[in-house]
Scaffold this motif. Structure first.
Motif, PDB file in Angstrom:
ATOM      1  N   UNK A 331      11.784 -19.808 -73.538  1.00 18.49           N
ATOM      2  CA  UNK A 331      10.480 -19.562 -74.151  1.00 18.49           C
ATOM      3  C   UNK A 331       9.462 -19.104 -73.121  1.00 18.49           C
ATOM      4  N   UNK A 332       9.552 -19.628 -71.906  1.00 17.09           N
ATOM      5  CA  UNK A 332       8.586 -19.284 -70.860  1.00 17.09           C
ATOM      6  C   UNK A 332       8.817 -17.898 -70.269  1.00 17.09           C
ATOM      7  N   UNK A 333      10.057 -17.474 -70.222  1.00 17.70           N
ATOM      8  CA  UNK A 333      10.429 -16.310 -69.413  1.00 17.70           C
ATOM      9  C   UNK A 333       9.677 -15.017 -69.753  1.00 17.70           C
ATOM     10  N   UNK A 334       9.548 -14.614 -71.017  1.00 13.02           N
ATOM     11  CA  UNK A 334       8.854 -13.338 -71.276  1.00 13.02           C
ATOM     12  C   UNK A 334       7.440 -13.305 -70.711  1.00 13.02           C
ATOM     13  N   UNK A 335       6.687 -14.404 -70.862  1.00 11.78           N
ATOM     14  CA  UNK A 335       5.318 -14.442 -70.333  1.00 11.78           C
ATOM     15  C   UNK A 335       5.317 -14.455 -68.812  1.00 11.78           C
ATOM     16  N   UNK A 336       6.273 -15.133 -68.207  1.00  9.83           N
ATOM     17  CA  UNK A 336       6.362 -15.160 -66.745  1.00  9.83           C
ATOM     18  C   UNK A 336       6.702 -13.776 -66.198  1.00  9.83           C
ATOM     19  N   UNK A 337       7.618 -13.100 -66.853  1.00  3.89           N
ATOM     20  CA  UNK A 337       8.009 -11.756 -66.422  1.00  3.89           C
ATOM     21  C   UNK A 337       6.820 -10.811 -66.479  1.00  3.89           C
ATOM     22  N   UNK A 338       6.075 -10.893 -67.576  1.00  3.38           N
ATOM     23  CA  UNK A 338       4.904 -10.017 -67.719  1.00  3.38           C
ATOM     24  C   UNK A 338       3.818 -10.388 -66.718  1.00  3.38           C
ATOM     25  N   UNK A 339       3.607 -11.684 -66.488  1.00  2.00           N
ATOM     26  CA  UNK A 339       2.535 -12.124 -65.593  1.00  2.00           C
ATOM     27  C   UNK A 339       2.796 -11.719 -64.152  1.00  2.00           C
ATOM     28  N   UNK A 340       4.044 -11.814 -63.711  1.00  4.05           N
ATOM     29  CA  UNK A 340       4.349 -11.495 -62.314  1.00  4.05           C
ATOM     30  C   UNK A 340       4.514 -10.003 -62.092  1.00  4.05           C
ATOM     31  N   UNK A 341       5.006  -9.281 -63.108  1.00  5.59           N
ATOM     32  CA  UNK A 341       5.281  -7.860 -62.946  1.00  5.59           C
ATOM     33  C   UNK A 341       6.428  -7.570 -61.997  1.00  5.59           C
ATOM     34  N   UNK A 342       7.247  -8.577 -61.711  1.00  6.13           N
ATOM     35  CA  UNK A 342       8.349  -8.429 -60.750  1.00  6.13           C
ATOM     36  C   UNK A 342       9.645  -8.043 -61.461  1.00  6.13           C
ATOM     37  N   UNK A 343      10.542  -7.357 -60.780  1.00  4.75           N
ATOM     38  CA  UNK A 343      11.901  -7.217 -61.310  1.00  4.75           C
ATOM     39  C   UNK A 343      12.449  -8.615 -61.579  1.00  4.75           C
ATOM     40  N   UNK A 344      13.088  -8.796 -62.720  1.00  2.00           N
ATOM     41  CA  UNK A 344      13.443 -10.165 -63.091  1.00  2.00           C
ATOM     42  C   UNK A 344      14.727 -10.197 -63.892  1.00  2.00           C
ATOM     43  N   UNK A 345      15.284 -11.387 -63.985  1.00  5.46           N
ATOM     44  CA  UNK A 345      16.492 -11.598 -64.765  1.00  5.46           C
ATOM     45  C   UNK A 345      16.462 -13.017 -65.325  1.00  5.46           C
ATOM     46  N   UNK A 346      16.945 -13.173 -66.556  1.00  7.00           N
ATOM     47  CA  UNK A 346      17.072 -14.471 -67.199  1.00  7.00           C
ATOM     48  C   UNK A 346      18.546 -14.840 -67.259  1.00  7.00           C
ATOM     49  N   UNK A 347      18.886 -15.952 -66.626  1.00  7.50           N
ATOM     50  CA  UNK A 347      20.253 -16.462 -66.645  1.00  7.50           C
ATOM     51  C   UNK A 347      20.273 -17.650 -67.602  1.00  7.50           C
ATOM     52  N   UNK A 348      20.717 -17.443 -68.801  1.00  4.82           N
ATOM     53  CA  UNK A 348      20.637 -18.480 -69.830  1.00  4.82           C
ATOM     54  C   UNK A 348      21.975 -19.177 -70.017  1.00  4.82           C
TER      55      UNK A 348
END
Length: 383
Positions: A331-348
């Protein structure tokens, strides 16, 4: 490896040894605890050793699965298995914080097992419920819960906790948190002087040692900082599930990453907040406003914290690691990705203490996409 780092690493990987040494010197007095919401200052003030309980990803959690079911966070199931096996040695009590649903269910299981099966010889268990809402009524509630914990600890210790002893314990633990913040800065430096795995292990050691001993070792390590080796890698900020062992950090760093910061309470969140004054009232506010952890904080608060912390770490990428049966990070990840603007990956839905095959592939892709391209970019990166 420096002498202080070697000793801290030893204590961080074999956390029972410190408890056994304390137990021998003081003829007991070791209290196990679960969760960073447990005010360890009361235990220290009573002359007891706070020992934070951790799981063991390499050992089947058969007994924990039997009593808690397999649909719960495997870390909690592992902790229960280890308690029933006596892995932590004889404990004089257990304090569990209500920091997550898994912790709460662990408390109920321990309390019921102690009631129905005395042969298990489980110690008495106490639940401390710290709420994190920003209200005065919440502060009053937390103060009442801390008062109940204080009374329980006094019963276990066989002595009262006077205000002077509590003030000294608050000061000692705040000093430890200050030093942990300085230790964490060693991996944020460029180049880093500690890896993420080393930093996590150092933090783990301080949750098993008497506060004075932990403080002395951290001070010694800081004096040796200039002689520590340099570490390179793709600088990542790790969010998501907490990590009570270094297994996942090691796997991440073996894949070419360098964990320079995280937002779980076995890492930077453990030492983030200080106590405003050496009083019980200030202590209640310290724990009330501690966080923001994934199970208890809002998505907005998590995203704002991740953005700020990742920037301070000089992170180049964001990795969200979500353990199986831990839904909050997703639930947190989309907002964190947008807030940081960093290349990112979710390992679920990752196994406890490990990376799945798909996770390893996703991380390899992250490393590839963040590599500089073109002769000029490669030359600048090399400099």
């Amino acid at each position: 490896m420096s002498a202080a780092l070697a000793r801290l690493t030893s204590h961080g990987t074999d956390r029972r040894a410190a408890a056994d040494a304390f137990r021998t010197r003081h003829h007991g007095g070791v209290i196990g605890y679960v969760g960073a919401d447990v005010p360890v200052e009361y235990l220290t003030a009573a002359g007891l050793l706070p020992l934070r309980l951790s799981g063991d990803p390499g050992t089947p959690s058969t007994d924990g699965d039997r009593y808690l079911g397999t649909g719960l966070d495997p870390a909690a199931r592992s902790v229960l298995t280890r308690l029933l096996a006596g892995d932590f040695g004889p404990l004089d009590g257990i304090v569990v914080s209500r920091d997550s649903e898994a912790s709460l269910r662990l408390f109920y299981a321990l309390r019921e097992l102690r009631r129905v099966d005395p042969a298990l010889a489980l110690p008495p268990v106490h639940l401390v419920d710290v709420l994190h809402l920003p209200h005065r009524t919440t502060t009053r509630y937390v103060r009442a819960k801390l008062g109940q914990l204080r009374a329980t600890v006094e019963t276990w210790a066989g002595r009262s906790i006077d205000d002077r002893a509590l003030a000294d314990a608050i000061g000692a633990h705040d000093r430890l948190r200050e030093l942990l913040t300085r230790i964490s800065a060693l991996r944020r430096s460029q180049p880093a002087r500690l890896t993420g795995t080393q930093t996590l292990t150092v933090v783990a050691a301080t949750t098993a040692l008497p506060v004075e001993r932990a403080t002395a070792l951290l001070e010694e390590l800081l004096t040796e900082a200039d002689h520590l080796p340099e570490h390179e890698g793709l600088r990542v900020f790790l969010t998501g599930s907490p990590h009570d062992t270094g297994h996942v950090y090691t796997a991440l760093e073996d894949s070419g990453l360098l964990v320079v910061g995280e937002d779980h309470d076995w890492g930077d969140l453990l030492s983030l907040r200080r106590t405003a004054a050496p009083t019980e009232a200030a202590l209640a506010e310290r724990y009330q406003y501690n966080g923001p952890s994934a199970p208890r904080a809002s998505i907005r608060a998590r995203a704002a914290h991740t953005r700020r912390a990742a920037r301070e770490c000089g992170a180049q990428a964001l990795v969200s690691y979500a353990r199986v049966h831990d839904d909050a990070p997703g639930w947190d990840y989309p907002a964190q990705r947008e807030a940081t603007g960093l290349p990112s990956v979710l390992l679920s839905r990752q196994p406890y203490g490990a990376l799945g095959d798909e996770a390893a592939e996703a991380l390899a892709g992250l490393v590839r996409t963040t590599q500089p391209t073109g002769p000029r970019a490669r030359a600048e990166a090399a400099r």
